[in-house]
Design a protein around this motif. Structure first.
Motif, PDB file in Angstrom:
ATOM      1  N   ASN A 174       0.807  -1.210   0.000  1.00  0.00           N
ATOM      2  CA  ASN A 174       0.000   0.000   0.000  1.00  0.00           C
ATOM      3  C   ASN A 174       0.846   1.268   0.000  1.00  0.00           C
ATOM      4  O   ASN A 174       0.403   2.326  -0.399  1.00  0.00           O
ATOM      5  CB  ASN A 174      -0.936  -0.032   1.219  1.00  0.00           C
ATOM      6  CG  ASN A 174      -2.029   1.001   1.103  1.00  0.00           C
ATOM      7  OD1 ASN A 174      -2.528   1.230  -0.012  1.00  0.00           O
ATOM      8  ND2 ASN A 174      -2.393   1.637   2.207  1.00  0.00           N
ATOM      9  N   LYS A 175       2.093   1.151   0.503  1.00  0.00           N
ATOM     10  CA  LYS A 175       2.963   2.331   0.517  1.00  0.00           C
ATOM     11  C   LYS A 175       3.802   2.420  -0.752  1.00  0.00           C
ATOM     12  O   LYS A 175       4.688   3.265  -0.859  1.00  0.00           O
ATOM     13  CB  LYS A 175       3.890   2.259   1.729  1.00  0.00           C
ATOM     14  CG  LYS A 175       3.179   2.533   3.032  1.00  0.00           C
ATOM     15  CD  LYS A 175       4.173   2.561   4.173  1.00  0.00           C
ATOM     16  CE  LYS A 175       3.473   2.754   5.499  1.00  0.00           C
ATOM     17  NZ  LYS A 175       4.261   2.158   6.592  1.00  0.00           N
ATOM     18  N   GLY A 176       3.563   1.488  -1.688  1.00  0.00           N
ATOM     19  CA  GLY A 176       4.297   1.527  -2.948  1.00  0.00           C
ATOM     20  C   GLY A 176       5.603   0.766  -2.918  1.00  0.00           C
ATOM     21  O   GLY A 176       6.372   0.797  -3.881  1.00  0.00           O
ATOM     22  N   LYS A 177       5.840   0.076  -1.822  1.00  0.00           N
ATOM     23  CA  LYS A 177       7.078  -0.712  -1.754  1.00  0.00           C
ATOM     24  C   LYS A 177       6.897  -1.999  -2.545  1.00  0.00           C
ATOM     25  O   LYS A 177       5.862  -2.673  -2.436  1.00  0.00           O
ATOM     26  CB  LYS A 177       7.379  -1.087  -0.295  1.00  0.00           C
ATOM     27  CG  LYS A 177       8.265  -0.062   0.392  1.00  0.00           C
ATOM     28  CD  LYS A 177       8.805  -0.646   1.692  1.00  0.00           C
ATOM     29  CE  LYS A 177       8.085  -0.025   2.872  1.00  0.00           C
ATOM     30  NZ  LYS A 177       8.413  -0.589   4.159  1.00  0.00           N
ATOM     31  N   ILE A 178       7.944  -2.362  -3.318  1.00  0.00           N
ATOM     32  CA  ILE A 178       7.871  -3.610  -4.080  1.00  0.00           C
ATOM     33  C   ILE A 178       8.201  -4.784  -3.165  1.00  0.00           C
ATOM     34  O   ILE A 178       9.215  -4.769  -2.468  1.00  0.00           O
ATOM     35  CB  ILE A 178       8.822  -3.563  -5.288  1.00  0.00           C
ATOM     36  CG1 ILE A 178       8.272  -2.548  -6.304  1.00  0.00           C
ATOM     37  CG2 ILE A 178       8.950  -4.938  -5.934  1.00  0.00           C
ATOM     38  CD1 ILE A 178       9.092  -2.421  -7.544  1.00  0.00           C
ATOM     39  N   LEU A 179       7.293  -5.763  -3.158  1.00  0.00           N
ATOM     40  CA  LEU A 179       7.512  -6.937  -2.305  1.00  0.00           C
ATOM     41  C   LEU A 179       8.329  -8.001  -3.009  1.00  0.00           C
ATOM     42  O   LEU A 179       9.143  -8.674  -2.422  1.00  0.00           O
ATOM     43  CB  LEU A 179       6.177  -7.561  -1.895  1.00  0.00           C
ATOM     44  CG  LEU A 179       5.118  -6.668  -1.264  1.00  0.00           C
ATOM     45  CD1 LEU A 179       3.938  -7.515  -0.824  1.00  0.00           C
ATOM     46  CD2 LEU A 179       5.686  -5.921  -0.072  1.00  0.00           C
ATOM     47  N   SER A 180       8.077  -8.129  -4.309  1.00  0.00           N
ATOM     48  CA  SER A 180       8.796  -9.174  -5.041  1.00  0.00           C
ATOM     49  C   SER A 180       8.581  -9.038  -6.534  1.00  0.00           C
ATOM     50  O   SER A 180       7.681  -8.334  -6.992  1.00  0.00           O
ATOM     51  CB  SER A 180       8.314 -10.563  -4.604  1.00  0.00           C
ATOM     52  OG  SER A 180       6.994 -10.763  -5.054  1.00  0.00           O
ATOM     53  N   LEU A 181       9.446  -9.736  -7.249  1.00  0.00           N
ATOM     54  CA  LEU A 181       9.356  -9.860  -8.695  1.00  0.00           C
ATOM     55  C   LEU A 181       9.175 -11.355  -8.972  1.00  0.00           C
ATOM     56  O   LEU A 181      10.137 -12.099  -9.108  1.00  0.00           O
ATOM     57  CB  LEU A 181      10.665  -9.321  -9.313  1.00  0.00           C
ATOM     58  CG  LEU A 181      10.981  -9.636 -10.775  1.00  0.00           C
ATOM     59  CD1 LEU A 181       9.914  -9.081 -11.702  1.00  0.00           C
ATOM     60  CD2 LEU A 181      12.350  -9.057 -11.147  1.00  0.00           C
ATOM     61  N   PRO A 182       7.913 -11.821  -8.972  1.00  0.00           N
ATOM     62  CA  PRO A 182       7.723 -13.261  -9.199  1.00  0.00           C
ATOM     63  C   PRO A 182       7.925 -13.594 -10.684  1.00  0.00           C
ATOM     64  O   PRO A 182       7.635 -12.732 -11.519  1.00  0.00           O
ATOM     65  CB  PRO A 182       6.275 -13.498  -8.781  1.00  0.00           C
ATOM     66  CG  PRO A 182       5.577 -12.187  -9.020  1.00  0.00           C
ATOM     67  CD  PRO A 182       6.619 -11.118  -8.811  1.00  0.00           C
ATOM     68  N   PRO A 183       8.394 -14.730 -11.065  1.00  0.00           N
ATOM     69  CA  PRO A 183       8.737 -15.876 -10.218  1.00  0.00           C
ATOM     70  C   PRO A 183      10.220 -15.876  -9.827  1.00  0.00           C
ATOM     71  O   PRO A 183      10.774 -16.931  -9.595  1.00  0.00           O
ATOM     72  CB  PRO A 183       8.435 -17.051 -11.154  1.00  0.00           C
ATOM     73  CG  PRO A 183       8.824 -16.528 -12.510  1.00  0.00           C
ATOM     74  CD  PRO A 183       8.552 -15.053 -12.495  1.00  0.00           C
ATOM     75  N   ILE A 184      10.823 -14.677  -9.707  1.00  0.00           N
ATOM     76  CA  ILE A 184      12.268 -14.639  -9.527  1.00  0.00           C
ATOM     77  C   ILE A 184      12.663 -14.509  -8.060  1.00  0.00           C
ATOM     78  O   ILE A 184      13.264 -15.404  -7.497  1.00  0.00           O
ATOM     79  CB  ILE A 184      12.906 -13.474 -10.335  1.00  0.00           C
ATOM     80  CG1 ILE A 184      12.339 -13.430 -11.760  1.00  0.00           C
ATOM     81  CG2 ILE A 184      14.414 -13.566 -10.319  1.00  0.00           C
ATOM     82  CD1 ILE A 184      12.810 -14.500 -12.676  1.00  0.00           C
ATOM     83  N   ILE A 185      12.309 -13.363  -7.439  1.00  0.00           N
ATOM     84  CA  ILE A 185      12.885 -13.130  -6.121  1.00  0.00           C
ATOM     85  C   ILE A 185      12.096 -12.100  -5.322  1.00  0.00           C
ATOM     86  O   ILE A 185      11.426 -11.225  -5.887  1.00  0.00           O
ATOM     87  CB  ILE A 185      14.369 -12.691  -6.261  1.00  0.00           C
ATOM     88  CG1 ILE A 185      15.089 -12.899  -4.927  1.00  0.00           C
ATOM     89  CG2 ILE A 185      14.492 -11.254  -6.756  1.00  0.00           C
ATOM     90  CD1 ILE A 185      16.561 -13.048  -5.069  1.00  0.00           C
ATOM     91  N   ASN A 186      12.212 -12.237  -3.991  1.00  0.00           N
ATOM     92  CA  ASN A 186      11.580 -11.293  -3.073  1.00  0.00           C
ATOM     93  C   ASN A 186      12.496 -10.100  -2.812  1.00  0.00           C
ATOM     94  O   ASN A 186      13.698 -10.162  -3.057  1.00  0.00           O
ATOM     95  CB  ASN A 186      11.329 -11.956  -1.724  1.00  0.00           C
ATOM     96  CG  ASN A 186      10.127 -12.902  -1.752  1.00  0.00           C
ATOM     97  OD1 ASN A 186       9.578 -13.172  -2.821  1.00  0.00           O
ATOM     98  ND2 ASN A 186       9.748 -13.384  -0.587  1.00  0.00           N
ATOM     99  N   SER A 187      11.898  -9.077  -2.223  1.00  0.00           N
ATOM    100  CA  SER A 187      12.687  -7.938  -1.778  1.00  0.00           C
ATOM    101  C   SER A 187      13.348  -8.274  -0.442  1.00  0.00           C
ATOM    102  O   SER A 187      12.773  -8.961   0.399  1.00  0.00           O
ATOM    103  CB  SER A 187      11.764  -6.730  -1.622  1.00  0.00           C
ATOM    104  OG  SER A 187      12.215  -5.900  -0.581  1.00  0.00           O
ATOM    105  N   HIS A 188      14.549  -7.747  -0.269  1.00  0.00           N
ATOM    106  CA  HIS A 188      15.288  -8.003   0.955  1.00  0.00           C
ATOM    107  C   HIS A 188      14.566  -7.369   2.150  1.00  0.00           C
ATOM    108  O   HIS A 188      14.543  -7.894   3.248  1.00  0.00           O
ATOM    109  CB  HIS A 188      16.695  -7.408   0.813  1.00  0.00           C
ATOM    110  CG  HIS A 188      17.578  -7.693   1.983  1.00  0.00           C
ATOM    111  ND1 HIS A 188      18.082  -8.948   2.218  1.00  0.00           N
ATOM    112  CD2 HIS A 188      18.035  -6.898   2.980  1.00  0.00           C
ATOM    113  CE1 HIS A 188      18.818  -8.908   3.318  1.00  0.00           C
ATOM    114  NE2 HIS A 188      18.807  -7.679   3.802  1.00  0.00           N
TER     115      HIS A 188
END
Lengths: 507, 542
Positions: free
Chosen positions: B200-214
């Motif tokens: 909701n704050k615009g933060k990217i959680l992940s790029l599926p199917p590759i990887i999550n955000s640290h």
């Protein structure tokens, strides 16, 4: 020393074969002199000596000796020049030369030229600068023969006699193709035993009969004596013709199926994905269909069978048939057209089912043959393997019948104890794994993959869900055990010695 | 195939691990791979990914051993405020679906985190077909703010610090530089936009199917609430995978919460209500060869984790393999016990029949064996260098991506025969061999574009033309076919010592002495003479 009885000496003399008699007078001499004196060649003399050894007359000792000799290329280079000398001679007349010029003018092969450059560079007789070969040797250096050349002149010679610098040259030449050949030779000497000493030097009169001839039979009179044979003496080995041991085993497999009333299916080894996978309800994204497991054939595309069958198989995958949900994806015709080397003989079963008529039922079929998987080769893997497979198409067949067939087959293969457990294959339900108890190894081994074809397979191929019992014993593993082989590669090596020595299939 | 280890102490809570217990475990359809000191390692066949977690296995185990039979019930709580994932229509051809859930009340430790990651990886490689079909993301809820959006963005507009990295990267950089990015880059090949989960704050959680955000995609032992998403192309598989995951977390002590996944319409996931499937007792008995009664089904089916009443089976929402009634019937057989099924051969008379090919092969082989020949059996594939040596051009039939140097289907049996002689120089001569086998060539007429035929090869070394012609004469006389010879040429044979063999008036092969040049190419030092011909004519006659 135990005194030898005169009887023993006499009996020994009666057993002597012609070649033994021939060398007997010269036994006080070393082997090479015996050869010169007795008029037999080395092989015969050695044989005679071995016979005498078996009879306790002497004791042979063999020492191994390494002989360094010239190989095919070595002979040629000795007569002409080593390639590096050819290059040096050329550069002596003309330096510098570009690499191309030098190669062309020297008339050396790619490989020879490369080697020559390396050798001369390592001896600092040439320099390579800006793609040019420059001579870097004095007149004196040029006139001197290299260690390698000196060694070539010397050969053949015994390995032990080589001096350190000659050994060095040998190591260098050994790395190059067919210049050097190292042979192992045996030097044989012997020592006479006490009985041997009593017979050595004797001339044996020829009044003992050597062999039965037509002439002898005609003129036979009583009282004549035959030379005694040493019946313990080893005889030369015979080489017989025979079937490949793998095929002996597959023939045996065929016999079992035939005895059980199965009809043989044959067919191509190169098939479409349609028959190998799609018709067997193997989803198009199933891992087994990926390139790294299966050999696909380049540049070809298969024709699919009659549109009704294709449509039924498509429906079976996409939305299911006969109450099934199917795999629920879009089935792609192009994927089914990919051509491959069959991964199982089940592709023959799917084709057979598609041609079967109702009046042919019940029916039993089997297949036996090579299948393929894209695999590396080591002691327990290979890209080809033997598979056999049976199907029973019978409207009344059930799971207990399947187990019945498996138990019977196991019994015919010599396994009394068999047990079953659930398993999984994309095209059968229920699925079974069958194991037999190997009395020799005292362990259970998996040999059957089995099941009843799913309705998603039978409805498209047969038009209705008639039970089809199907099973495939893995064959190679059984063969390896029967032949006591530890390495799968032996099944396909075609080592002629192995083929000659392999015993026959036991059953 | 996946193998999983379960602690013996876990199993011993329900039954002592006697040999009988191990035998029973093998009859469950989840075979034991190995028994270790402290653990039992089992193998998960592709039909039971719901047992890829120890929790899932224990569920099946307890039912099968009669400790907790029947359909296991889980409490699923309704979505709370903002438990929403909006799915943007821009994902349509990129990665159109997701199924999501939230789990609360978890107590993680290092072992549990590892278990979770293992499970995720195993689902990825099996059901997920290496993330192509299914990718799973698990995020600590405390780091993200709901609701969440699933959308497609241009790679350069995707910027975040991926797991196991220290700096921010954009979408392209992740695919090119990050190790996991490189491994799975092919899954996003050629796409203009990549899928991302954004909070909701615009933060990217992940790029599926590759990887999550640290920052937002790393579960630690402090985490007690998580957000799970499964993304892919087949909504039904995603829902099943999510069910497998949430029930695992519930068995770890977590509480399952549903989420609203908003496409054009709203879908609530996860949905653990069982599927009702009709089962016919008659079909069951017919397929298994048993005489079960209705009440037997009432005890057998619960042992496989189903509920059953009056012809209807309640199938657990985490079973992916129930496509048809037969799948349930197999489970009935498993519950009944494969060891209790009495094998029975039906009295059905059929006539056995050997194929024409087999008969002919047997006949020819026994004739040749009588002449003292050894049968060879070679690979159907030849090496590339051998094909080159034999000057095969366009016509060669090549496999894709062979893992060995054997790449090309043999066009004749001469090539493998020459290989045999070149590899057997140290063995005793004379060497006399034959082989009967399949050869391949391209053909527009055949169904696959490749035509196959059975050939016979005979080769002897050392030998000459006369030796082999004697064999051919004997063979034709004994096998009952006649042949004609006329002079011909063959690239590997000596001119003037080469004959073309015709059977029934059709040219089918050749006989001749192998040329020294060919022998040299193969590094063969003894003379070789060969016969090779197709068995087509001999087969069509019979």
């Amino acid at each position: 020393m135990t005194p030898t009885r005169q009887d023993d000496v006499q009996q020994l003399l009666e057993t002597l074969s012609p070649i033994e008699k021939k060398i007997l007078p010269f036994l006080q001499f070393p082997v090479d002199q015996i050869v010169q004196k007795c008029g037999l060649d080395m092989t015969s003399v050695l044989r005679a000596l071995r016979f005498l050894e078996n009879k306790g007359a002497l004791k042979l000792t063999a020492t191994n000796k390494k002989i360094v000799n010239l190989g095919v290329n070595g002979l040629y280079y000795k007569k002409n020049h080593l390639p590096e000398r050819s290059l040096l001679l050329l550069l002596e007349q003309q330096t510098p030369l570009t690499l191309d010029e030098a190669k062309k003018l020297s008339k050396l092969s790619d490989n020879e030229f490369k080697v020559s450059l390396g050798v001369l560079k390592s001896k600092a007789l040439i320099n390579l600068t800006n793609g040019k070969v420059v001579l870097n040797a004095s007149k004196e250096e040029l006139s001197k023969k290299s260690f390698e050349e000196q060694l070539l002149d010397l050969l053949p010679t015994a390995f032990e006699k080589l001096a350190p610098e000659q050994l060095f040259a040998l190591e260098n030449l050994k790395k190059r193709k067919d210049i050097i050949e190292i042979e192992e030779r045996q030097d044989v000497s012997f020592q006479l035993t006490s009985i041997g000493k009593q017979i050595a030097g004797k001339e044996v009169s020829a009044d003992l009969i050597e062999e039965v001839t037509p002439e002898l039979i005609r003129s036979w009179t009583r009282g004549k004596k035959f030379r005694r044979y040493d019946i313990q003496a080893p005889v030369p080995r015979l080489q017989g013709g025979k079937r490949h041991f793998v095929n002996q085993a597959t023939d045996y497999g065929k016999r079992i199926w035939l005895e059980m009333g199965f009809k043989e299916m044959t067919g191509n080894k190169v098939v479409s994905s349609f028959w190998n996978f799609d018709a067997l309800f193997t989803a198009q994204d199933h891992p087994v269909r990926e390139m790294h497991d299966t050999f696909f054939i380049k540049d070809v595309q298969a024709k699919l069978p009659a549109p009704e069958i294709v449509q039924r198989v498509k429906k079976s995958h996409e939305e299911g048939v006969g109450g099934s949900k199917g795999w629920q994806y879009l089935w792609n015709e192009k994927t089914a057209q990919r051509v491959l080397l069959r991964t199982h003989t089940t592709c023959l079963s799917s084709q057979t089912l598609s041609k079967l008529k109702k009046e042919d039922l019940p029916a039993k079929f089997f297949a036996i043959g090579k299948c393929f998987r894209n695999e590396t080769v080591d002691w327990k893997h290979g890209f080809e393997f033997n598979q056999t497979e049976g199907i029973v198409i019978d409207p009344d067949a059930n799971l207990r019948n399947l187990l019945g067939y498996l138990a019977e087959l196991a019994k015919k293969m010599g396994f009394e104890k068999v047990r079953f457990q659930p398993s999984f294959f994309p095209y059968t339900e229920p699925s079974v794994e069958g194991m037999v108890y190997h009395e020799g190894k005292k362990e259970w081994i998996e040999i059957f993959a089995a099941g009843i074809f799913r309705p998603e397979v039978t409805i498209p191929l047969l038009g209705e869900p008639i039970p089809v019992l199907a099973w495939g014993p893995g064959f190679d593993r059984l063969m390896m055990m029967a032949y006591e082989l530890g390495d799968m590669r032996d099944l396909y090596s075609n080592d002629i010695k192995l083929l000659r020595n392999m015993s026959f299939w036991k059953q | 195939m996946a193998t999983i280890k379960v602690a013996k102490t876990e199993l011993e809570k329900y039954t002592p691990l006697t040999p009988q217990a191990y035998a029973t475990m093998n009859l469950m359809g989840i075979p034991i791979e190995a028994v270790h000191d402290q653990e039992v390692e089992y193998e998960v066949l592709p039909n039971r990914p719901d047992t890829l977690s120890v929790q899932g296995y224990l569920r099946a185990f307890k039912a099968y051993f009669g400790k907790e039979p029947g359909l296991k019930k889980y409490t699923v709580k309704k979505p709370e405020k903002d438990f929403v994932v909006r799915v943007d229509s821009s994902l349509k051809n990129i990665r159109p679906y997701t199924a999501c859930a939230i789990i609360k009340n978890l107590a993680f430790n290092d072992a549990k985190i590892k278990e979770m990651i293992d499970m995720q990886e195993k689902l990825h490689t099996t059901v997920g077909r290496n993330r192509k079909k299914l990718a799973i993301g698990i995020y600590p809820l405390e780091k993200i703010s709901l609701p969440i959006t699933f959308e497609a963005r241009k790679p350069k507009d995707i910027r975040f610090i991926p797991l196991e990295s220290e700096r921010e990267m954009n979408g392209l950089e992740i695919l090119q530089r990050h190790p996991t990015g490189r491994e799975y880059a092919s899954l996003l090949d050629g796409l203009e936009k990549y899928p991302v989960f954004v909070d909701n704050k615009g933060k990217i959680l992940s790029l599926p199917p590759i990887i999550n955000s640290h920052e937002t995609g790393k579960v630690t032992y402090q985490t007690s609430e998580i957000f799970i998403e499964c993304s892919g192309f087949d909504f039904s598989i995603l829902k099943k995978a999510l069910n497998i995951l949430v029930t695992m977390f519930a068995d770890m002590g977590g509480t399952i919460y549903q989420m609203e996944v908003v496409y054009d319409n709203k879908v609530i996931t996860p949905d653990l209500s069982p599927e009702k499937v009709k089962l016919s007792l008659e079909h069951t008995n017919k397929l298994l060869g048993l005489n079960l009664k209705e009440k037997d089904l009432e005890t057998l089916l619960p042992r496989m984790g189903y509920d059953y009443a009056k012809g209807t089976v309640m199938v657990p929402a985490w079973r992916v393999d129930i496509l048809h009634e037969v799948d349930i019937i197999e489970d009935i057989a498993i519950a009944y016990g494969y060891d209790r099924l009495i094998p029975q051969i039906p009295k059905v008379a059929t006539i056995g029949e050997e194929s024409e090919e087999s008969k002919l092969t047997r006949k020819l082989a026994s004739i040749l064996v009588g002449l003292g020949l050894l049968e060879a059996s070679t690979y159907h594939l030849i090496k590339e260098e051998e094909a080159k040596r034999a000057k095969l051009g366009e016509e060669k039939v090549e496999t894709e991506n062979s893992k060995t140097e054997y790449k090309i289907l043999r066009p004749n049996l001469l090539i493998p025969a020459l290989r045999i002689f070149s590899e057997n120089k140290d063995n005793e001569y004379p060497q006399k061999i034959f082989e009967i086998g399949t050869v391949f060539k391209k053909s527009k007429l055949s169904e696959t574009g490749i035509a196959e035929s059975e050939h016979l090869l005979i080769a002897c070394s050392p030998s000459n033309f006369t030796d082999l012609k004697q064999i051919l004469d004997y063979l034709s006389k004994m096998a009952g076919f006649s042949y004609a010879l006329k002079e011909g040429t063959h690239q590997d044979l000596i001119e003037g010592r080469t004959g073309v063999i015709s059977i029934h008036g059709k040219e089918t092969g050749f006989i001749g002495e192998v040329h020294p040049e060919t022998l040299q190419d193969w590094n063969i030092k003894m003379p070789v003479t060969v016969i090779e011909f197709s068995l087509r004519e001999l087969l069509s006659k019979s």
